[in-house]
Write an enzyme that holds these catalytic residues in place. Structure first.
Site, mmCIF file in Angstrom:
data_model
loop_
_atom_site.group_PDB
_atom_site.id
_atom_site.type_symbol
_atom_site.label_atom_id
_atom_site.label_comp_id
_atom_site.label_asym_id
_atom_site.label_seq_id
_atom_site.Cartn_x
_atom_site.Cartn_y
_atom_site.Cartn_z
ATOM 1 N N LYS A 211 32.881 40.901 52.439
ATOM 2 C CA LYS A 211 32.182 39.757 53.035
ATOM 3 C C LYS A 211 32.785 39.484 54.319
ATOM 4 C CE LYS A 211 31.445 34.951 51.779
ATOM 5 N NZ LYS A 211 31.504 34.185 50.679
ATOM 6 N N GLU A 217 43.339 45.179 52.510
ATOM 7 C CA GLU A 217 43.410 46.338 51.672
ATOM 8 C C GLU A 217 41.982 47.117 52.006
ATOM 9 O OE1 GLU A 217 43.825 43.127 50.373
ATOM 10 O OE2 GLU A 217 45.051 43.258 48.971
ATOM 11 N N GLY A 273 32.466 35.630 46.693
ATOM 12 C CA GLY A 273 33.011 36.903 46.214
ATOM 13 C C GLY A 273 32.710 37.552 44.782
ATOM 14 N N ARG A 274 33.230 36.536 43.803
ATOM 15 C CA ARG A 274 33.204 37.117 42.601
ATOM 16 C C ARG A 274 31.719 36.706 42.034
ATOM 17 N NH1 ARG A 274 36.559 32.897 43.879
ATOM 18 N NH2 ARG A 274 35.957 30.799 42.970
ATOM 19 N N GLU A 359 39.708 32.827 38.617
ATOM 20 C CA GLU A 359 39.479 32.370 39.855
ATOM 21 C C GLU A 359 38.740 31.281 40.068
ATOM 22 O OE1 GLU A 359 40.230 35.078 44.017
ATOM 23 O OE2 GLU A 359 38.262 35.542 42.978
ATOM 24 N N HIS A 390 43.488 48.086 16.707
ATOM 25 C CA HIS A 390 44.918 48.875 16.507
ATOM 26 C C HIS A 390 46.049 48.811 17.435
ATOM 27 C CE1 HIS A 390 42.400 51.790 13.890
ATOM 28 N NE2 HIS A 390 41.496 51.211 14.466
ATOM 29 N N LYS A 510 49.160 36.285 50.629
ATOM 30 C CA LYS A 510 48.424 36.938 51.599
ATOM 31 C C LYS A 510 49.324 36.674 52.723
ATOM 32 C CE LYS A 510 43.557 36.980 50.386
ATOM 33 N NZ LYS A 510 42.552 36.460 51.328
#
Ligand code: G6Q
Length: 547
Positions: A211, A217, A273-274, A359, A390, A510
């Site tokens: 965005k 990253e 973003g999410r 978030e 399991h 950050k």
């Protein structure tokens, strides 16, 4: 008592009524609730927008549902829903509207941001994505050396990765199997190294999804991808235009990177973003499943949006799911929710939901900045069934913590083979039954269990769960399911009076990393000004790198 304190959640009439109701019914076992009310398993169910929810195995009565819905009204949920759908700036700390619902609007609909109807913009981008996807999928779009594109790599992180990778995995059945899709997010170089290890650069397209187009990253991975590509096709810079496209709101940075603005797919600051996997951030999804399937997914989202906007709270899937979470977490003190899809294709769904839920609602102050005196987002986690059975289900059945579960299952398998699906579904139903009803000491003894072993084999039961059932995992169903959780998160955020659409909590780390990077890389002693632990770790790492 001041007006400000009066309006705090825990001082509301609805909250107090729920607290009193909790005292009255919290000791009643689900066994009793079911025994006293033979229709419960049919009554506490709801079918809407293609999903069936059985919420009967929650520790609730009709009164609980009525009181929860009353609280939602008292907290202003009806007007908050309208505010969101109308484009009001409900993300107050960032001063933005929250309009992921516009991403799945239908042509002709009108949603205004500052007097501008954004619906045509949404459809323009969708059409541009469709045109590009068809070119790539048909082979009309060629790489720099003239070969067709066979590999698509989405480079993004957080909201620009978790949605695309989840949707690709979820809808793999519908994807073009002659193409390879990969996802690079981590700054750890292993991520990109492994993603490209067996690929031919001449056949590889990178979708740089960011965005802001400034994320450390993604920009680091994009630069490394560009080097890999250029090294593989003879170093001609013009190759970038054939092998890189961008999804971003930042045209300037995109063109600085060397991507032709014609190959940029835009979106807007009113898409969080999410909440962006159905915007241009979904380009890799569209490349994988094709335009029609992508549009079908959007239609599924839209169907659930409309249900959320219009259905009365008592018959509203996202509202009920959100309120049940409040009931289990704020009143019963459960701290988590396990999301357990009995569908292998949904293996990344819990990871996606972790971001969406935590978030959004992992906040400790209200919209006004006041510190809350109640718990906010539960911790969401999970794994597909039956694998989880399991491993960690032991704790859910017999541990000391209350873990409400969302089971997700489908009536039909996309890969029907033999008896697999009957056995899969038998397991979902059995788990929810075992959690709710357990096994008493009397029942254990009646099986001939020796006395010393009885307590080990007792299942208390009384553990709440929801079951979400749909016919089949289709693009529409995925859209409905995600929209269900998006609006459930919103419902919870409204009750807790939070800004569910900012994420200030990711900033500090950050900033500190930016400060530490040069300290790790400098040739000379950087001077150690952190705390003694951080200083020591930096020294140790610098030493390991050698002189
Ligand atoms: C999501 C967050 C965050 C964001 C990433 C990537 O709601 O804002 O996860 O999506 O940090 O950001 P960019 O898309 O700007 O690279």
């Amino acid at each position: 008592m001041t007006a400000a304190i009066q309006s705090r959640l825990t001082s509301r009439q609805g909250w107090k009524a729920l607290a009193a109701h909790y005292d009255a019914i919290s000791k009643v076992h689900l066994r009793t609730l079911f025994a006293d009310d033979p229709d419960r398993g049919e009554r506490f169910t709801l079918e809407a927008a293609g999903l069936y929810l059985d919420y009967s195995k929650n520790r609730i009565t009709d009164e609980t549902v009525a009181l929860l819905c009353e609280l939602a009204r008292e907290c202003g949920l009806p007007s908050r829903i309208e505010s969101m759908f109308s484009g009001d700036k409900i993300n107050v700390t960032e001063g933005r509207p929250v309009l992921h619902v516009a991403l799945r609007s239908v042509p002709g609909q009108q949603i205004f941001v500052d007097g501008h109807n954004v619906v045509p913009d949404v459809h323009e981008v969708l059409d541009k994505m469709a045109g590009f996807s068809e070119q790539v999928r048909t082979g009309a779009w060629k790489g720099h050396t003239g070969k067709r594109i066979r590999n698509v790599i989405n480079v993004g992180i957080g909201g620009s990765d978790l949605g695309p990778v989840m949707a690709y995995e979820a809808l793999k059945h519908y994807s073009d199997r002659s193409m390879t899709f990969r996802f690079i997010s981590n700054i750890d170089s292993t991520d990109i190294a492994e993603a490209v290890v067996d690929l031919d650069p001449a056949e590889t397209l990178f979708v740089i999804s960011s965005k802001t187009f400034t994320t450390l990253e993604t920009m680091t991975n994009a630069a490394t991808a560009r080097e890999w590509l250029l090294a593989g096709v003879g170093g001609d810079q013009r190759a970038v235009a054939r092998h890189f496209v961008a999804v971003s709101t930042n045209a300037e940075k995109v063109s600085e990177f060397g991507i032709d603005p014609a190959n940029m797919f835009g979106f807007w600051d009113w898409v969080g973003g999410r909440y962006s996997m159905d915007s241009a951030i979904g380009l890799s999804t569209m490349l994988a499943i094709g335009t029609n399937n992508f549009r079908a997914m959007l239609a599924g989202f839209h169907e659930m949006d409309e249900h959320f906007r219009c259905a009365p709270f008592e018959r509203n899937l996202p509202v009920l799911m959100g309120l049940l979470s409040i009931w289990n977490n704020n009143f019963f003190g459960a701290e988590t929710i396990a999301v357990l899809p009995y569908e292998q294709y949904l293996k990344r769904f819990p990871a996606y939901l972790q971001q969406l839920t935590m978030e959004s609602n992992g906040k400790h102050v209200t919209l006004n900045g006041d510190t809350v005196d109640y718990d906010t987002s539960p911790i969401y986690w999970g794994e597909p069934g039956t694998n989880g059975q399991h491993s960690f289900y032991q704790l859910i059945h017999q541990g000391t913590r209350l873990i409400p579960c969302d089971f997700i299952a489908f009536n039909q398998s996309l890969n029907p083979i033999g008896r697999h699906h009957d056995m899969l579904l038998a397991n979902v139903f059995a788990q929810a039954e075992a959690l709710a009803f357990g096994k008493t000491a009397k029942e254990v003894r009646a099986e001939g269990t020796p006395d010393w072993l009885v307590s080990h084999r007792v299942f208390e039961g009384n553990r709440p769960s929801n079951i979400i059932l749909a016919d089949q995992l289709t693009p529409e169903t995925l859209g409905r399911l995600i929209s269900l959780y998006e609006h459930s998160v919103f419902t919870q955020g409204v009750i807790w009076n939070l800004d569910s659409f900012d994420q200030w909590g990711v900033e500090l780390g950050k900033v500190l990393a930016q400060r530490i990077i040069p300290e790790l890389e400098s040739k000379t002693d950087p001077g150690f000004t952190h705390d003694s632990s951080t200083n020591n770790l930096i020294r140790r790492y610098r030493k390991s790198k050698g002189p």
